[in-house]
Write a protein that holds these residues in place. Structure first.
Motif, short mmCIF file in Angstrom:
data_model
loop_
_atom_site.label_atom_id
_atom_site.label_comp_id
_atom_site.label_asym_id
_atom_site.label_seq_id
_atom_site.Cartn_x
_atom_site.Cartn_y
_atom_site.Cartn_z
N GLN A 15 0.83 -1.21 0.00
CA GLN A 15 0.00 0.00 0.00
C GLN A 15 0.86 1.26 0.00
OE1 GLN A 15 -3.44 0.43 -0.25
NE2 GLN A 15 -3.29 -1.71 -0.85
N HIS A 24 5.17 6.47 -2.55
CA HIS A 24 4.25 6.01 -3.60
C HIS A 24 3.14 5.23 -2.93
CE1 HIS A 24 7.23 6.88 -6.80
NE2 HIS A 24 8.08 6.58 -5.84
N ALA A 26 -0.34 2.81 -3.35
CA ALA A 26 -1.10 1.97 -4.27
C ALA A 26 -2.41 2.70 -4.60
CB ALA A 26 -1.40 0.63 -3.62
N GLY A 27 -3.06 2.31 -5.67
CA GLY A 27 -4.34 2.90 -6.03
C GLY A 27 -5.36 2.70 -4.91
N GLN A 28 -6.09 3.76 -4.60
CA GLN A 28 -7.08 3.72 -3.52
C GLN A 28 -8.47 3.84 -4.12
OE1 GLN A 28 -6.08 3.13 -0.25
NE2 GLN A 28 -4.15 2.82 -1.38
N CYS A 43 -11.72 7.45 -0.65
CA CYS A 43 -10.36 7.38 -1.19
C CYS A 43 -9.47 8.43 -0.54
CB CYS A 43 -10.37 7.62 -2.70
SG CYS A 43 -11.11 6.31 -3.69
N CYS A 64 -0.98 13.29 -8.50
CA CYS A 64 -2.14 12.43 -8.31
C CYS A 64 -2.69 12.06 -9.68
CB CYS A 64 -3.21 13.14 -7.47
SG CYS A 64 -4.65 12.10 -7.14
N THR A 65 -2.86 10.75 -9.89
CA THR A 65 -3.50 10.25 -11.10
C THR A 65 -4.86 9.71 -10.68
OG1 THR A 65 -1.36 9.69 -12.06
CG2 THR A 65 -3.32 8.65 -13.05
N TRP A 67 -8.41 7.84 -11.95
CA TRP A 67 -9.13 7.09 -12.99
C TRP A 67 -10.60 7.09 -12.62
CZ3 TRP A 67 -6.61 6.65 -17.15
CH2 TRP A 67 -5.24 6.40 -17.15
N GLU A 108 -10.60 5.75 -8.83
CA GLU A 108 -9.38 5.25 -8.18
C GLU A 108 -8.33 6.37 -8.20
OE1 GLU A 108 -6.20 1.52 -8.37
OE2 GLU A 108 -7.88 1.60 -9.77
N ILE A 110 -4.26 7.44 -7.43
CA ILE A 110 -2.87 6.98 -7.29
C ILE A 110 -2.03 8.21 -6.95
CG2 ILE A 110 -0.93 5.83 -8.41
CD1 ILE A 110 -3.15 4.70 -10.39
#
Length: 116
Positions: A15, A24, A26-28, A43, A64-65, A67, A108, A110
């Motif tokens: 995580q 870094h 993990a995607g939340q 999130c 921040c990425t 999706w 999501e 990241i």
């Protein structure tokens, strides 16, 4: 060379991964089936908790990425983000549409952040 620290690690992923002064995450994701606003709040709450565990906070987010399962949710997600993001600390950010791993997930996040 800096050590790599992995936290909340299982067989698939960590995580949190810390390398030097960079964190870094993990995607939340939020609870499947909830609307995008509620999933976004979940999130962001998870991100805050993970950053605190790693020795950082939301003012230190570098990138921040995001999706979205459907870009039609962009404005609703942004309304929650805008209320959460600290003024003067906007990270580099990207948002796109993608088919997420679970059909009930709407969003999501990241995150990459600095320690300190």
């Amino acid at each position: 060379m800096s050590d790599i620290v992995r936290m909340r690690t299982d067989a698939r992923m960590s995580q949190i991964v810390i390398h030097g002064d960079t964190i870094h995450l993990a995607g939340q994701v939020g609870s499947p089936g909830a609307d995008v606003a509620e999933q976004t709040r979940e999130c962001l709450s998870k991100i805050e908790a993970l950053l605190a565990e790693a020795g950082s906070d939301k003012t230190r987010i570098l990138q921040c990425t995001i999706w979205l399962a459907d870009m039609a949710d962009f404005a609703q997600m942004n309304a929650v983000w805008d209320a959460w993001a600290p003024a003067g600390h906007a990270p580099a950010r990207a948002c796109g549409e993608a088919k997420l791993a679970t059909p009930g997930h709407r969003v999501e996040f990241i995150v990459v952040a600095a320690r300190g």
